[in-house]
Motif scaffolding. Structure first.
Motif, short mmCIF file in Angstrom:
data_model
loop_
_atom_site.label_atom_id
_atom_site.label_comp_id
_atom_site.label_asym_id
_atom_site.label_seq_id
_atom_site.Cartn_x
_atom_site.Cartn_y
_atom_site.Cartn_z
N PHE A 75 5.80 3.41 1.24
CA PHE A 75 5.11 2.14 0.96
C PHE A 75 4.99 1.34 2.24
N GLN A 76 3.87 0.70 2.37
CA GLN A 76 3.65 -0.20 3.50
C GLN A 76 3.61 -1.63 2.95
N VAL A 77 4.56 -2.44 3.38
CA VAL A 77 4.65 -3.83 2.93
C VAL A 77 4.21 -4.73 4.09
N LYS B 200 0.84 -1.19 0.00
CA LYS B 200 0.00 0.00 0.00
C LYS B 200 0.88 1.25 0.00
N ILE B 201 0.33 2.34 -0.50
CA ILE B 201 1.04 3.62 -0.48
C ILE B 201 0.36 4.51 0.56
N LYS B 202 1.15 5.07 1.46
CA LYS B 202 0.61 5.87 2.55
C LYS B 202 1.21 7.28 2.53
N PHE B 203 0.44 8.20 3.11
CA PHE B 203 0.87 9.60 3.22
C PHE B 203 1.08 9.95 4.69
N ARG B 204 2.22 10.55 4.99
CA ARG B 204 2.52 10.97 6.35
C ARG B 204 2.59 12.50 6.37
N PRO B 205 1.59 13.16 6.96
CA PRO B 205 1.58 14.63 6.98
C PRO B 205 2.79 15.19 7.72
N SER B 206 3.17 16.40 7.34
CA SER B 206 4.28 17.06 8.02
C SER B 206 3.81 17.56 9.38
#
Length: 410
Positions: A22-24, A5-11
């Motif tokens: 990426f989350q594996v 999956k592709i994840k977003f980490r806010p600043s």
């Protein structure tokens, strides 16, 4: 089963871009694979796991979106490979193999390896042109690497447009494209990427350029200048004439000519650009130039490389100096175009063509197809035929006009 999956980490800082990763997940083990891609929160669709491409950052977001797709595809490929091996593996194994393959199969890394190999083979000039090409492409990519299998026709068209907007000539564009294509084809041969033909829609031809040759009467005028009181101009003139005398030998080949290359009246050398071996019958005019610089104590024939260390720097400095002084000589002779060492090469070909020397002896000269093609034509003939043609051309310089005298150099 493995999940990617592709994840977003806010600043943590308001108004700053957040990071993508990426989350594996494999056998309930969760690992993160960080990336260098950053977007703002309003540029990320969490549900679809995609970048929202719009606004003033359109090109940047397109590039990030493409890179995410390539990386995701490569991760999936790694998983398929591990599953095909039918052995136990972990999420860590997926990430480790991904990093290894990315390093091996990215354009920047692969091209750096090619450049290093060229330097090891002593092909310094070629390595410099490859380095210049890579630098140009890296500027286009804003230093963001690309996997070899990520090179596409669309990307190359965008690169071509990038170069055009910066006023780069079509011949230079073609030069860059052909080098990149050669690197890509080498990667295909090594089975690092399938052949996707990314260069099929970009320009890789050769435009006709402004004629570089000067007429034989201008070469004669240069030869008959009295430069005895102007040694730096005299040296530049001698190097130009030596190139002309030796069928337009390139300056780099002149620099690395060894005294041992001259035996029994025959000069034999191997072109540094193509590796092709050529032989030239030694003529009196060539010997006069060499004898003029007997103080050269190295193993080299001409006074271009004079010391055993920093040979490449000595060559570069000498070429710069000679071309700079040749421009002065162009002014003295009132030539319409400035002289350079490359003009000597073109001028020999032009003189050969003017004397109706067959195309098989000297193809359309240095502006027909390519320098390599020309040398292939030359090498395919009996050496005596080419030597006879050269002697004919050198004979054109024997009818001396009134000498042009120069005053003392101040």
């Amino acid at each position: 089963m493995t999940s990617i999956k592709i994840k977003f980490r806010p600043s943590s800082v308001d108004g700053k871009e957040g990071g993508l990763y990426f989350q594996v997940i494999h056998n309930r083990m969760v690992r993160q694979l960080n990336t260098d891609y950053k977007v703002f929160s309003n540029e990320w669709d969490a549900e679809a796991e995609t970048v929202i491409v719009n606004g003033i950052r359109y090109n940047t977001l397109c590039s990030i979106s493409d890179c995410l797709k390539w990386d995701a595809a490569r991760l999936e490929k790694v998983v398929r490979m591990l599953e095909t091996e039918r052995r136990r593996y972990s999420a860590d194994d997926v990430i480790t193999m991904f990093h290894r393959q990315t390093k091996e199969a990215s354009l920047f890394n692969f091209m750096h390896g090619v450049i290093a190999q060229l330097k090891q083979l002593g092909r310094d000039r070629t390595s410099e042109t490859y380095t210049a090409t890579l630098k140009s492409f890296m500027a286009f990519r804003e230093d963001q690497d690309v996997p070899l299998d990520g090179l596409s026709s669309d990307m190359m068209l965008l690169y071509e447009a990038f170069l055009k907007t910066r006023g780069v000539s079509m011949n230079t564009i073609s030069f860059y494209m052909r080098i990149l294509r050669a690197v890509y084809n080498r990667a295909v041969e090594k089975e690092l990427t399938p052949q996707n033909k990314p260069f099929r829609h970009v320009y890789t031809g050769v435009d006709k350029t402004v004629k570089r040759a000067i007429p034989i009467k201008a070469v004669k005028a240069l030869k008959d200048l009295d430069l005895s009181m102007r040694p730096t101009l005299d040296y530049a003139r001698d190097m130009f004439l030596f190139s002309f005398y030796t069928r337009g030998m390139s300056f780099v080949d002149m620099a690395y000519l060894k005294k041992s290359d001259l035996k029994n009246g025959i000069l034999t050398y191997r072109r540094r650009k193509t590796g092709q071996q050529l032989t030239i019958k030694w003529e009196k005019c060539m010997g006069e130039i060499v004898e003029k610089y007997q103080e050269n104590e190295t193993g080299y024939l001409l006074p271009i490389i004079k010391k055993s260390d920093n040979e490449r720097r000595q060559y570069d400095n000498a070429l710069h100096l000679v071309n700079y002084r040749l421009k002065d000589l162009s002014t003295i002779l009132k030539l319409q175009r400035p002289l350079t060492m490359y003009v000597a090469r073109h001028s020999w070909a032009s003189a050969a063509k003017a004397k109706n020397i067959p195309l098989s002896v000297i193809s359309e000269g240095m502006g027909h197809d390519s320098e390599v093609t020309t040398q292939i034509y030359l090498a395919s003939l009996e050496t005596s035929v080419v030597d006879k043609a050269n002697k004919m051309i050198l004979g054109l310089l024997e009818n001396k006009p009134h000498g042009l005298k120069m005053k003392d150099e101040r």
